[in-house]
Design a protein around this motif. Structure first.
Motif, PDB file in Angstrom:
ATOM      1  N   CYS A   8      53.798 -36.485 -36.812  1.00 19.24           N
ATOM      2  CA  CYS A   8      53.381 -37.884 -36.952  1.00 19.24           C
ATOM      3  C   CYS A   8      53.163 -38.270 -38.407  1.00 19.24           C
ATOM      4  O   CYS A   8      53.289 -39.440 -38.776  1.00 19.24           O
ATOM      5  N   LEU A   9      52.858 -37.286 -39.269  1.00 21.80           N
ATOM      6  CA  LEU A   9      52.647 -37.569 -40.694  1.00 21.80           C
ATOM      7  C   LEU A   9      53.954 -37.821 -41.434  1.00 21.80           C
ATOM      8  O   LEU A   9      53.949 -38.284 -42.569  1.00 21.80           O
ATOM      9  N   LEU A  10      55.076 -37.530 -40.767  1.00 21.34           N
ATOM     10  CA  LEU A  10      56.401 -37.814 -41.341  1.00 21.34           C
ATOM     11  C   LEU A  10      56.984 -39.122 -40.809  1.00 21.34           C
ATOM     12  O   LEU A  10      58.133 -39.440 -41.066  1.00 21.34           O
ATOM     13  N   GLY A  11      56.188 -39.852 -40.038  1.00 21.33           N
ATOM     14  CA  GLY A  11      56.642 -41.142 -39.533  1.00 21.33           C
ATOM     15  C   GLY A  11      57.247 -41.101 -38.144  1.00 21.33           C
ATOM     16  O   GLY A  11      57.767 -42.112 -37.676  1.00 21.33           O
ATOM     17  N   VAL A  12      57.174 -39.976 -37.475  1.00 23.72           N
ATOM     18  CA  VAL A  12      57.692 -39.868 -36.108  1.00 23.72           C
ATOM     19  C   VAL A  12      56.640 -40.436 -35.153  1.00 23.72           C
ATOM     20  O   VAL A  12      55.464 -40.045 -35.192  1.00 23.72           O
ATOM     21  N   ASN A  13      57.045 -41.349 -34.313  1.00 26.30           N
ATOM     22  CA  ASN A  13      56.133 -41.996 -33.369  1.00 26.30           C
ATOM     23  C   ASN A  13      55.845 -41.066 -32.194  1.00 26.30           C
ATOM     24  O   ASN A  13      56.449 -41.191 -31.131  1.00 26.30           O
ATOM     25  N   CYS A  14      54.905 -40.142 -32.400  1.00 26.76           N
ATOM     26  CA  CYS A  14      54.612 -39.154 -31.363  1.00 26.76           C
ATOM     27  C   CYS A  14      53.125 -39.030 -31.057  1.00 26.76           C
ATOM     28  O   CYS A  14      52.727 -38.166 -30.279  1.00 26.76           O
ATOM     29  N   THR A  15      52.278 -39.899 -31.634  1.00 23.19           N
ATOM     30  CA  THR A  15      50.857 -39.831 -31.336  1.00 23.19           C
ATOM     31  C   THR A  15      50.607 -40.299 -29.910  1.00 23.19           C
ATOM     32  O   THR A  15      51.505 -40.859 -29.263  1.00 23.19           O
ATOM     33  N   TYR A  16      49.384 -40.114 -29.445  1.00 21.04           N
ATOM     34  CA  TYR A  16      49.056 -40.532 -28.077  1.00 21.04           C
ATOM     35  C   TYR A  16      49.354 -42.011 -27.867  1.00 21.04           C
ATOM     36  O   TYR A  16      49.761 -42.428 -26.789  1.00 21.04           O
ATOM     37  N   PRO A  47      53.739 -36.903 -22.492  1.00 18.01           N
ATOM     38  CA  PRO A  47      54.608 -38.048 -22.790  1.00 18.01           C
ATOM     39  C   PRO A  47      54.124 -38.829 -24.013  1.00 18.01           C
ATOM     40  O   PRO A  47      53.021 -38.637 -24.513  1.00 18.01           O
ATOM     41  N   ILE A  48      54.988 -39.721 -24.475  1.00 15.54           N
ATOM     42  CA  ILE A  48      54.661 -40.684 -25.524  1.00 15.54           C
ATOM     43  C   ILE A  48      54.899 -42.061 -24.931  1.00 15.54           C
ATOM     44  O   ILE A  48      56.012 -42.333 -24.479  1.00 15.54           O
ATOM     45  N   PRO A  49      53.931 -42.951 -24.914  1.00 20.44           N
ATOM     46  CA  PRO A  49      52.519 -42.711 -25.215  1.00 20.44           C
ATOM     47  C   PRO A  49      51.845 -41.935 -24.084  1.00 20.44           C
ATOM     48  O   PRO A  49      52.454 -41.699 -23.031  1.00 20.44           O
ATOM     49  N   ARG A  50      50.575 -41.575 -24.325  1.00 20.70           N
ATOM     50  CA  ARG A  50      49.794 -40.832 -23.343  1.00 20.70           C
ATOM     51  C   ARG A  50      48.328 -41.224 -23.502  1.00 20.70           C
ATOM     52  O   ARG A  50      47.945 -41.784 -24.523  1.00 20.70           O
ATOM     53  N   ASP A  51      47.540 -40.919 -22.493  1.00 23.69           N
ATOM     54  CA  ASP A  51      46.111 -41.182 -22.598  1.00 23.69           C
ATOM     55  C   ASP A  51      45.515 -40.331 -23.710  1.00 23.69           C
ATOM     56  O   ASP A  51      45.907 -39.168 -23.883  1.00 23.69           O
ATOM     57  N   PRO A  52      44.564 -40.876 -24.461  1.00 25.89           N
ATOM     58  CA  PRO A  52      43.896 -40.048 -25.466  1.00 25.89           C
ATOM     59  C   PRO A  52      43.180 -38.881 -24.798  1.00 25.89           C
ATOM     60  O   PRO A  52      42.690 -38.998 -23.669  1.00 25.89           O
ATOM     61  N   ALA A  53      43.145 -37.767 -25.496  1.00 22.89           N
ATOM     62  CA  ALA A  53      42.486 -36.564 -24.981  1.00 22.89           C
ATOM     63  C   ALA A  53      41.558 -36.009 -26.049  1.00 22.89           C
ATOM     64  O   ALA A  53      41.782 -36.200 -27.247  1.00 22.89           O
ATOM     65  N   GLU A  54      40.519 -35.328 -25.603  1.00 23.50           N
ATOM     66  CA  GLU A  54      39.587 -34.664 -26.506  1.00 23.50           C
ATOM     67  C   GLU A  54      39.186 -33.328 -25.912  1.00 23.50           C
ATOM     68  O   GLU A  54      39.206 -33.145 -24.691  1.00 23.50           O
ATOM     69  N   ILE A  55      38.819 -32.412 -26.782  1.00 20.26           N
ATOM     70  CA  ILE A  55      38.340 -31.106 -26.339  1.00 20.26           C
ATOM     71  C   ILE A  55      36.952 -31.297 -25.751  1.00 20.26           C
ATOM     72  O   ILE A  55      36.051 -31.834 -26.403  1.00 20.26           O
ATOM     73  N   GLN A  56      36.791 -30.856 -24.508  1.00 18.22           N
ATOM     74  CA  GLN A  56      35.515 -30.972 -23.822  1.00 18.22           C
ATOM     75  C   GLN A  56      34.655 -29.727 -23.995  1.00 18.22           C
ATOM     76  O   GLN A  56      33.430 -29.819 -24.034  1.00 18.22           O
ATOM     77  N   SER A  57      35.305 -28.566 -24.063  1.00 18.18           N
ATOM     78  CA  SER A  57      34.584 -27.317 -24.317  1.00 18.18           C
ATOM     79  C   SER A  57      35.544 -26.312 -24.934  1.00 18.18           C
ATOM     80  O   SER A  57      36.753 -26.385 -24.714  1.00 18.18           O
ATOM     81  N   LEU A  58      34.966 -25.389 -25.699  1.00 17.38           N
ATOM     82  CA  LEU A  58      35.765 -24.347 -26.346  1.00 17.38           C
ATOM     83  C   LEU A  58      35.772 -23.060 -25.546  1.00 17.38           C
ATOM     84  O   LEU A  58      36.749 -22.326 -25.556  1.00 17.38           O
ATOM     85  N   ASN A  67      40.754 -40.378 -18.936  1.00 16.85           N
ATOM     86  CA  ASN A  67      40.738 -40.626 -17.487  1.00 16.85           C
ATOM     87  C   ASN A  67      40.470 -39.359 -16.687  1.00 16.85           C
ATOM     88  O   ASN A  67      40.792 -39.284 -15.506  1.00 16.85           O
ATOM     89  N   HIS A  68      39.919 -38.362 -17.342  1.00 14.70           N
ATOM     90  CA  HIS A  68      39.466 -37.103 -16.717  1.00 14.70           C
ATOM     91  C   HIS A  68      40.588 -36.219 -16.182  1.00 14.70           C
ATOM     92  O   HIS A  68      40.356 -35.408 -15.299  1.00 14.70           O
ATOM     93  N   GLN A  69      41.783 -36.365 -16.719  1.00 17.45           N
ATOM     94  CA  GLN A  69      42.886 -35.476 -16.349  1.00 17.45           C
ATOM     95  C   GLN A  69      42.827 -34.236 -17.237  1.00 17.45           C
ATOM     96  O   GLN A  69      42.787 -34.349 -18.465  1.00 17.45           O
ATOM     97  N   ASP A  70      42.830 -33.077 -16.634  1.00 17.81           N
ATOM     98  CA  ASP A  70      42.804 -31.820 -17.379  1.00 17.81           C
ATOM     99  C   ASP A  70      44.201 -31.562 -17.942  1.00 17.81           C
ATOM    100  O   ASP A  70      45.162 -31.410 -17.194  1.00 17.81           O
ATOM    101  N   VAL A  71      44.300 -31.517 -19.266  1.00 15.18           N
ATOM    102  CA  VAL A  71      45.581 -31.273 -19.945  1.00 15.18           C
ATOM    103  C   VAL A  71      45.517 -29.993 -20.790  1.00 15.18           C
ATOM    104  O   VAL A  71      46.317 -29.815 -21.708  1.00 15.18           O
TER     105      VAL A  71
END
Length: 164
Positions: A8-16, A47-58, A67-71
């Motif tokens: 994504c830092l090279l300009g490729v549209n691949c973020t969520y 996929p692109i786009p996709r729902d944002p995701a965050e790390i819930q636990s390590l 949306n609570h989907q485990d990815v």
């Protein structure tokens, strides 16, 4: 020297969100140096786009969308594929996307989807560090250039840039 980079830092549209975060200096470097771009999330089948995701636990690792989907599986698979690309290409240093649950190094979101930063690494960044790959993020461009010995080649970027 081969340099790993978040695609994504090279300009490729691949973020969520289906966008990118291009850095002119990396796009210029890509013309003259061996840049190895990866997007672990896409390599993991998301996929692109996709729902944002965050790390819930390590421990155990759990990555979940807003949306609570485990990815978690996709993040691990994509991180391993991206790491394999880096290893195959003998990447020793990489510039990755800050705050990303995959590429985040030196800061990620806390899992609340409230844009609260905490110390930590994304899934891919953690794998890279375990393999000894030196990591930087886009807010550490000057340190990155010094590390790779290119501060003289690209130093004028900082004098002329209004992007920081």
């Amino acid at each position: 020297m081969k340099i790993g980079v978040s695609q994504c830092l090279l300009g490729v549209n691949c973020t969520y969100s289906g966008k990118s975060h291009p850095l002119d200096i990396l796009i210029e470097m890509d013309k003259r140096h061996s840049i190895i771009p990866v997007c672990p999330e896409v390599l993991g089948g998301l996929p692109i786009p996709r729902d944002p995701a965050e790390i819930q636990s390590l421990e155990p690792l759990k990555v979940e969308t807003i949306n609570h989907q485990d990815v978690t599986t996709e993040y691990i698979l994509g991180a391993q594929k991206a790491l394999d690309i880096f290893i195959k290409n003998d990447v020793q240093v990489a510039l990755l996307k800050f705050r990303s649950p995959s590429c985040g190094c030196d800061g990620i979101y806390d899992g609340s989807f409230q844009h609260q930063l905490i110390e930590g690494q994304g899934v891919f960044a953690r794998m890279c560090q375990k393999c000894g790959i030196q990591l930087f993020h886009e807010n550490q461009i000057e340190e990155f250039l010094k590390y790779i010995g290119k501060e003289d080649d690209y130093g004028t970027y900082f004098k002329d840039s209004t992007s920081f």
